[in-house]
Design an enzyme around this catalytic site. Structure first.
Site, PDB file in Angstrom:
ATOM      1  N   LYS A   1      -2.077 -10.775  -2.968  1.00  0.00           N
ATOM      2  CA  LYS A   1      -3.361 -10.067  -2.782  1.00  0.00           C
ATOM      3  C   LYS A   1      -4.419 -10.655  -3.711  1.00  0.00           C
ATOM      4  O   LYS A   1      -5.546 -10.928  -3.305  1.00  0.00           O
ATOM      5  CB  LYS A   1      -3.193  -8.580  -3.140  1.00  0.00           C
TER       6      LYS A   1
ATOM      7  N   HIS B   1      20.929 -10.493  24.465  1.00  0.00           N
ATOM      8  CA  HIS B   1      20.510 -11.682  25.216  1.00  0.00           C
ATOM      9  C   HIS B   1      19.602 -12.569  24.383  1.00  0.00           C
ATOM     10  O   HIS B   1      18.921 -13.445  24.910  1.00  0.00           O
ATOM     11  CB  HIS B   1      19.797 -11.244  26.503  1.00  0.00           C
TER      12      HIS B   1
ATOM     13  N   LYS C   1      -3.308   5.519   0.805  1.00  0.00           N
ATOM     14  CA  LYS C   1      -3.015   6.268  -0.419  1.00  0.00           C
ATOM     15  C   LYS C   1      -4.060   5.934  -1.493  1.00  0.00           C
ATOM     16  O   LYS C   1      -4.625   6.814  -2.120  1.00  0.00           O
ATOM     17  CB  LYS C   1      -1.608   5.898  -0.884  1.00  0.00           C
TER      18      LYS C   1
ATOM     19  N   GLU D   1      -7.097  -4.548   3.971  1.00  0.00           N
ATOM     20  CA  GLU D   1      -6.943  -4.510   5.424  1.00  0.00           C
ATOM     21  C   GLU D   1      -7.507  -3.220   5.995  1.00  0.00           C
ATOM     22  O   GLU D   1      -8.290  -3.217   6.955  1.00  0.00           O
ATOM     23  CB  GLU D   1      -5.457  -4.604   5.816  1.00  0.00           C
TER      24      GLU D   1
ATOM     25  N   GLU E   1      10.948  -3.736   0.382  1.00  0.00           N
ATOM     26  CA  GLU E   1       9.945  -3.479  -0.661  1.00  0.00           C
ATOM     27  C   GLU E   1      10.581  -2.684  -1.802  1.00  0.00           C
ATOM     28  O   GLU E   1      10.169  -2.783  -2.953  1.00  0.00           O
ATOM     29  CB  GLU E   1       8.739  -2.721  -0.078  1.00  0.00           C
TER      30      GLU E   1
ATOM     31  N   GLY F   1       4.264   5.058  -0.758  1.00  0.00           N
ATOM     32  CA  GLY F   1       3.729   4.760   0.577  1.00  0.00           C
ATOM     33  C   GLY F   1       4.812   4.638   1.634  1.00  0.00           C
ATOM     34  O   GLY F   1       4.713   5.216   2.719  1.00  0.00           O
ATOM     35  N   ARG F   2       5.889   3.912   1.330  1.00  0.00           N
ATOM     36  CA  ARG F   2       6.911   3.657   2.347  1.00  0.00           C
ATOM     37  C   ARG F   2       7.798   4.867   2.623  1.00  0.00           C
ATOM     38  O   ARG F   2       8.681   4.816   3.479  1.00  0.00           O
ATOM     39  CB  ARG F   2       7.739   2.420   1.985  1.00  0.00           C
TER      40      ARG F   2
HETATM   41  O1  F6P Z   1       1.191  -3.876   0.121  1.00  0.00           O
HETATM   42  C1  F6P Z   1       1.950  -2.894  -0.443  1.00  0.00           C
HETATM   43  C2  F6P Z   1       1.437  -1.493  -0.301  1.00  0.00           C
HETATM   44  O2  F6P Z   1       1.024  -1.060  -1.549  1.00  0.00           O
HETATM   45  C3  F6P Z   1       2.519  -0.620   0.276  1.00  0.00           C
HETATM   46  O3  F6P Z   1       3.454  -0.220  -0.635  1.00  0.00           O
HETATM   47  C4  F6P Z   1       1.721   0.472   0.878  1.00  0.00           C
HETATM   48  O4  F6P Z   1       2.484   1.198   1.778  1.00  0.00           O
HETATM   49  C5  F6P Z   1       0.603  -0.312   1.524  1.00  0.00           C
HETATM   50  O5  F6P Z   1       0.362  -1.358   0.607  1.00  0.00           O
HETATM   51  C6  F6P Z   1      -0.642   0.454   1.854  1.00  0.00           C
HETATM   52  O6  F6P Z   1      -1.250   1.025   0.734  1.00  0.00           O
HETATM   53  P1  F6P Z   1      -2.345   2.148   0.870  1.00  0.00           P
HETATM   54  O7  F6P Z   1      -1.740   3.332   1.536  1.00  0.00           O
HETATM   55  O8  F6P Z   1      -2.779   2.448  -0.519  1.00  0.00           O
HETATM   56  O9  F6P Z   1      -3.480   1.606   1.701  1.00  0.00           O
END
Ligand code: F6P
Length: 547
Positions: free
Chosen positions: A514, A386, A209, A215, A355, A269-270
């Site tokens: 972060k 199990h 987003k 990452e 979250e 995002g979620r």
């Molecule tokens: O770490 C939290 C977060 O902001 C989430 O809410 C989001 O889904 C994720 O990181 C990824 O963010 P982006 O889509 O901006 O890479």
């Protein structure tokens, strides 16, 4: 203020619930069933292909009445209207919360700042459709003119968990494309994924987003480097597409403007799998199935919006969680799907639930003086039986659990399905009824145990029962029913947030880690790391000793 700020503990219903709790706290579910022969029916909601049984909860008609009163007192109805009307209910980020608009029908109107967003949503949907169709039928090809065989979704959090969960859940509906997910910044992870791939026939979908996430950008850059080992620079535009709100950064990465799928800041995002973030879903199961997923979610939206609260699945589910969380002081809840397809469902829900509602400040800016978000966890049954079921059955903690099962298996193996479903029903029955000491002793006696042996063993074999569960019993796992199920949990999260008087749609709690990670990263090349606490400094120093 878009949403009212009402401390739930100051409501009349809360005080009454506290009083009422005393009469329920020690009551056994067996007694509740004995008291009301219609209980199973009274506490079950039948809606479309969903049969939702709340009867195995430690509630009675009074509990229900008071929880519904609580919903009224915290102005849930008004909050639902505000949410669907696009008011700025994500106040701390100044945004509307409109993932529901993504699955709205074409003839609906959803206004943001006076502008109807539905035409724009349908424009992006049609772009997803044409692109997915072209990749699936082989028209859209790689730089050496070969059709694609593999899709790699590069994203994390909401840009990964939703698509990954849905793609796995709908694997029965999958086409020939193989879909992979690269999420963790752990370099070994992306290496393990790419070692199986042919760059000439792989399409990379970068989903972010913000297009600033460490990452995702690290993985995207490293994968692009690997790709360029065997391809010219111009080939990037044929093998990399992106989903983002940050068009400038995406273009700077080298992605063709035509291959950028937009998203909007009013989709968290979620909650974004319904947008172009779900591109890898459309690629994996075809656009028609993606559309069905959205249709299912839209049906649940309408159910949530238009059904009276006592027959409203997400509302009842949320209020019952509040009951356990705030009166029984329960801390965790389990989600146990009885299908291997939903293997990633609990992991997906962890972001959605934790979250959103893992917050400690009320909507008026004051610290809350009561418990908020629950901890959610789980694994599919029968495997989990199990693994951790021992603790749910006989441990000292009360863990309400959602059992999700489907009447029809997709491959039609009745023998296995019967066994799976017998376990599905047996577990909630066992958790509820338990086994008394008398029953245990009688059983041992019948097996020929001596009195000495019975005395020694009986207590260990007793199940107290009275362990609550919701059964979500659904006809069949289809894109549509999955859409309904996910949307159900989304609305449940919203209702909980309203009752707990928190803001469910920001996530400031992920920021501090972060920031510190960036600081520490920048210190790895320095001779002396800047000041940390003694433990962290020693750890950083120890790490540096390896390099
Ligand atoms: O770490 C939290 C977060 O902001 C989430 O809410 C989001 O889904 C994720 O990181 C990824 O963010 P982006 O889509 O901006 O890479």
């Amino acid at each position: 203020m878009a949403l009212a700020s009402i401390n739930p503990t100051t409501t009349e219903a809360w005080t009454q619930l506290q009083e009422h709790f005393k009469s329920i706290e020690h009551k056994h579910l067996r007694t509740l069933f004995a008291e009301n022969s219609n209980r199973a029916k009274d506490f079950t909601i039948n809606w479309e292909d969903f049969y939702v049984d709340f009867s195995k909860h430690r509630i009675d008609e009074t509990t229900k009445k008071l929880l519904l009163k609580l919903a009224k007192e915290v102005k849930l109805e008004e909050a639902i209207t505000k949410k669907f009307d696009g008011e700025i209910i994500n106040e701390t980020e100044g945004r509307a919360v409109l993932h529901t608009a993504l699955r709205a029908k074409r003839d609906q109107t959803v206004l943001i700042d006076g502008v109807d967003v539905i035409p724009e949503i349908y424009e992006v949907k049609s772009k997803i459709k044409s692109f997915a169709d072209a990749v699936i039928n082989g028209e859209f090809k790689g730089h050496t003119n070969k059709s694609f065989t593999d899709i790699v979704n590069i994203g994390i959090g909401g840009s990964d968990l939703g698509p990954a969960m849905v793609v796995e859940s709908l694997s029965y509906y999958k086409n020939h494309l193989k879909t992979h997910f690269v999420n963790n910044v752990d370099g070994d992870h992306f290496q393990e994924v790419i070692k199986r791939l042919d760059p000439e026939t792989t399409l990379f979908v970068i989903v972010s987003k913000t297009f600033t996430t460490q990452e995702t950008l690290s993985n995207a850059n490293s994968i692009r480097e690997w790709f360029l080992e065997t391809a010219p620079k111009e080939a990037v535009s044929k093998h990399f597409v992106a989903v983002s709100t940050n068009i400038k950064n995406v273009k700077a990465f080298g992605i063709d403007e035509a291959n950028i799928f937009p998203m909007w800041d009013w989709v968290g995002g979620r909650f974004s799998l319904w947008s172009a973030v779900g591109l890898s879903i459309a690629l994996s199961v075809g656009y028609h199935n993606f559309e069905k997923l959205l249709e299912g979610a839209n049906k649940m939206d309408l159910h949530f919006k238009n059904t009276s609260f006592d027959k409203n699945i997400p509302v009842m589910a949320a209020l019952i969680t509040v009951w356990y969380n705030n009166f029984f002081n329960v801390e965790t809840e389990a989600v146990i799907p009885y299908t291997q397809y939903l293997n990633q469902f609990a992991t997906y829900l962890q972001q959605g639930i934790m979250e959103s509602n893992g917050k400690g400040v009320a909507r008026n800016g004051e610290k809350v003086n009561y418990q908020t978000g629950t901890i959610v966890w789980g694994e599919p049954g029968s495997n989990s039986q199990h693994a951790f079921f021992q603790l749910i059955h006989q441990g000292t903690k009360l863990i309400p659990a959602d059992f999700i099962g489907f009447a029809t298996s997709l491959h039609g193996n009745k023998d296995h399905q019967d066994k799976l479903m017998s376990n599905f029903f047996a577990q909630t029955e066992a958790l509820m009824n338990g086994k008394t000491q008398e029953e245990v002793e009688q059983e041992l006696r019948l097996k020929g145990a001596t009195s000495l042996e019975i005395n020694k063993l009986a207590l260990f074999k007793v199940f107290e029962g009275n362990r609550p569960t919701t059964t979500y019993f659904i006809e069949k796992l289809t894109p549509e029913s999955l859409g309904k199920l996910i949307a159900m949990y989304e609305h449940k999260i919203f209702v909980q947030g309203i009752v707990w008087n928190i803001f469910s749609y920001d996530q400031f709690g992920v920021e501090l880690g972060k920031e510190l990670a960036n600081k520490i990263l920048s210190e790895f090349d320095n001779l002396e790391p800047s000041a940390h606490d003694a433990s962290t400094s020693a750890l950083v120093k120890h790490y540096k000793s390896y390099y």
